[in-house]
Design a protein around this motif. Sequence first.
Motif, PDB file in Angstrom:
ATOM      1  N   ASN A   1       0.809  -1.210   0.000  1.00 10.14           N
ATOM      2  CA  ASN A   1       0.000   0.000   0.000  1.00 10.14           C
ATOM      3  C   ASN A   1       0.849   1.270   0.000  1.00 10.14           C
ATOM      4  N   ALA A   2       2.047   1.196   0.561  1.00  7.24           N
ATOM      5  CA  ALA A   2       2.932   2.350   0.538  1.00  7.24           C
ATOM      6  C   ALA A   2       3.343   2.709  -0.882  1.00  7.24           C
ATOM      7  N   LYS A   3       3.350   1.714  -1.771  1.00  2.00           N
ATOM      8  CA  LYS A   3       3.698   1.931  -3.171  1.00  2.00           C
ATOM      9  C   LYS A   3       2.484   1.964  -4.087  1.00  2.00           C
ATOM     10  N   ASN A   4       1.287   1.836  -3.524  1.00  2.00           N
ATOM     11  CA  ASN A   4       0.052   1.806  -4.312  1.00  2.00           C
ATOM     12  C   ASN A   4       0.126   0.748  -5.416  1.00  2.00           C
ATOM     13  N   THR A   5       0.608  -0.425  -5.062  1.00  2.00           N
ATOM     14  CA  THR A   5       0.856  -1.464  -6.051  1.00  2.00           C
ATOM     15  C   THR A   5       0.382  -2.819  -5.553  1.00  2.00           C
ATOM     16  N   VAL A   6      -0.235  -3.592  -6.447  1.00  2.00           N
ATOM     17  CA  VAL A   6      -0.598  -4.976  -6.178  1.00  2.00           C
ATOM     18  C   VAL A   6       0.183  -5.858  -7.142  1.00  2.00           C
ATOM     19  N   TYR A   7       0.551  -7.048  -6.691  1.00  2.00           N
ATOM     20  CA  TYR A   7       1.384  -7.954  -7.473  1.00  2.00           C
ATOM     21  C   TYR A   7       0.694  -9.297  -7.663  1.00  2.00           C
ATOM     22  N   LEU A   8       1.076  -9.975  -8.723  1.00  2.00           N
ATOM     23  CA  LEU A   8       0.693 -11.361  -8.924  1.00  2.00           C
ATOM     24  C   LEU A   8       1.944 -12.139  -9.301  1.00  2.00           C
ATOM     25  N   GLN A   9       2.453 -12.915  -8.361  1.00  2.00           N
ATOM     26  CA  GLN A   9       3.594 -13.778  -8.621  1.00  2.00           C
ATOM     27  C   GLN A   9       3.083 -15.084  -9.200  1.00  2.00           C
ATOM     28  N   MET A  10       3.533 -15.436 -10.390  1.00  2.00           N
ATOM     29  CA  MET A  10       3.067 -16.618 -11.091  1.00  2.00           C
ATOM     30  C   MET A  10       4.230 -17.588 -11.251  1.00  2.00           C
ATOM     31  N   ASN A  11       4.117 -18.749 -10.634  1.00  2.00           N
ATOM     32  CA  ASN A  11       5.133 -19.789 -10.717  1.00  2.00           C
ATOM     33  C   ASN A  11       4.563 -21.022 -11.409  1.00  2.00           C
ATOM     34  N   SER A  12       5.452 -21.906 -11.853  1.00  2.00           N
ATOM     35  CA  SER A  12       5.050 -23.151 -12.509  1.00  2.00           C
ATOM     36  C   SER A  12       4.023 -22.899 -13.602  1.00  2.00           C
ATOM     37  N   LEU A  13       4.304 -21.942 -14.448  1.00  2.00           N
ATOM     38  CA  LEU A  13       3.349 -21.532 -15.466  1.00  2.00           C
ATOM     39  C   LEU A  13       3.089 -22.643 -16.479  1.00  2.00           C
ATOM     40  N   LYS A  14       1.846 -22.697 -16.935  1.00  2.00           N
ATOM     41  CA  LYS A  14       1.386 -23.678 -17.908  1.00  2.00           C
ATOM     42  C   LYS A  14       0.875 -22.967 -19.151  1.00  2.00           C
ATOM     43  N   PRO A  15       0.890 -23.635 -20.305  1.00  2.00           N
ATOM     44  CA  PRO A  15       0.348 -23.001 -21.510  1.00  2.00           C
ATOM     45  C   PRO A  15      -1.091 -22.518 -21.336  1.00  2.00           C
ATOM     46  N   GLU A  16      -1.886 -23.210 -20.539  1.00  2.00           N
ATOM     47  CA  GLU A  16      -3.261 -22.792 -20.316  1.00  2.00           C
ATOM     48  C   GLU A  16      -3.385 -21.523 -19.478  1.00  2.00           C
ATOM     49  N   ASP A  17      -2.275 -21.026 -18.931  1.00  2.00           N
ATOM     50  CA  ASP A  17      -2.275 -19.736 -18.251  1.00  2.00           C
ATOM     51  C   ASP A  17      -2.190 -18.571 -19.228  1.00  2.00           C
ATOM     52  N   THR A  18      -1.969 -18.854 -20.493  1.00  2.00           N
ATOM     53  CA  THR A  18      -1.864 -17.808 -21.499  1.00  2.00           C
ATOM     54  C   THR A  18      -3.160 -17.009 -21.574  1.00  2.00           C
ATOM     55  N   ALA A  19      -3.058 -15.699 -21.409  1.00  2.00           N
ATOM     56  CA  ALA A  19      -4.229 -14.829 -21.401  1.00  2.00           C
ATOM     57  C   ALA A  19      -3.771 -13.385 -21.252  1.00  2.00           C
ATOM     58  N   VAL A  20      -4.712 -12.477 -21.436  1.00  2.00           N
ATOM     59  CA  VAL A  20      -4.510 -11.101 -21.017  1.00  2.00           C
ATOM     60  C   VAL A  20      -4.924 -11.010 -19.552  1.00  2.00           C
ATOM     61  N   TYR A  21      -4.048 -10.496 -18.717  1.00  2.00           N
ATOM     62  CA  TYR A  21      -4.305 -10.388 -17.288  1.00  2.00           C
ATOM     63  C   TYR A  21      -4.672  -8.962 -16.920  1.00  2.00           C
ATOM     64  N   TYR A  22      -5.755  -8.820 -16.158  1.00  2.00           N
ATOM     65  CA  TYR A  22      -6.273  -7.529 -15.754  1.00  2.00           C
ATOM     66  C   TYR A  22      -6.276  -7.407 -14.236  1.00  2.00           C
ATOM     67  N   CYS A  23      -5.892  -6.257 -13.715  1.00  2.00           N
ATOM     68  CA  CYS A  23      -6.120  -5.976 -12.310  1.00  2.00           C
ATOM     69  C   CYS A  23      -7.347  -5.094 -12.169  1.00  2.00           C
ATOM     70  N   ALA A  24      -7.978  -5.153 -10.998  1.00  2.00           N
ATOM     71  CA  ALA A  24      -9.213  -4.423 -10.764  1.00  2.00           C
ATOM     72  C   ALA A  24      -9.329  -4.063  -9.293  1.00  2.00           C
ATOM     73  N   ALA A  25     -10.117  -3.028  -9.003  1.00  2.00           N
ATOM     74  CA  ALA A  25     -10.309  -2.528  -7.645  1.00  2.00           C
ATOM     75  C   ALA A  25     -11.781  -2.571  -7.269  1.00  2.00           C
ATOM     76  N   THR A  26     -12.068  -3.005  -6.034  1.00  2.00           N
ATOM     77  CA  THR A  26     -13.430  -3.074  -5.529  1.00  2.00           C
ATOM     78  C   THR A  26     -13.530  -2.379  -4.175  1.00  2.00           C
ATOM     79  N   PRO A  27     -14.621  -1.639  -3.920  1.00  2.00           N
ATOM     80  CA  PRO A  27     -14.819  -1.077  -2.586  1.00  2.00           C
ATOM     81  C   PRO A  27     -15.214  -2.117  -1.560  1.00  2.00           C
ATOM     82  N   ALA A  28     -15.555  -3.330  -1.990  1.00  2.00           N
ATOM     83  CA  ALA A  28     -15.877  -4.412  -1.086  1.00  2.00           C
ATOM     84  C   ALA A  28     -14.609  -4.963  -0.437  1.00  2.00           C
ATOM     85  N   PHE A  29     -14.801  -5.857   0.523  1.00  2.00           N
ATOM     86  CA  PHE A  29     -13.678  -6.481   1.215  1.00  2.00           C
ATOM     87  C   PHE A  29     -12.721  -7.117   0.219  1.00  2.00           C
TER      88      PHE A  29
END
Length: 123
Positions: free
Chosen positions: A74-102
């Motif tokens: 939060n100090a950097k206003n940044t969220v991360y997604l660490q992806m390990n053991s990647l598979k061909p089926e992980d191929t996609a466009v990845y989007y981040c999003a923000a919600t006012p919910a929990f």
Amino acid sequence: QVQLVESGGGLVQAGGSLRLSCAASGRTFSTYGMGWFRQAPGKERDFVATINWSGSSTYYADSVKGRFTISRDNAKNTVYLQMNSLKPEDTAVYYCAATPAFYGISRERYDYWGQGTQVTVSS
């Protein structure tokens, strides 16, 4: 309004790792739950992972559980997604999003979306 900008996508071989970043504008970033979604060609945009405002709670899609880790600085206003053991089926466009919910697994809960970053996993 909130702006979200993803980065870190690219081409990686199966079994490799990649870390995506999502930079958010504004000082209210820490009040939002955050999520990652992905969309493959011809497919719907699917839930990947979510994290609450403090980072104390996370939830993952079964398809990525044990391989992906969502985190936030939060100090950097940044969220991360660490992806390990990647598979061909992980191929996609990845989007981040923000919600006012929990946090959330439904696209309808999210008010703000980034432009997406392409992840391609070769076999």
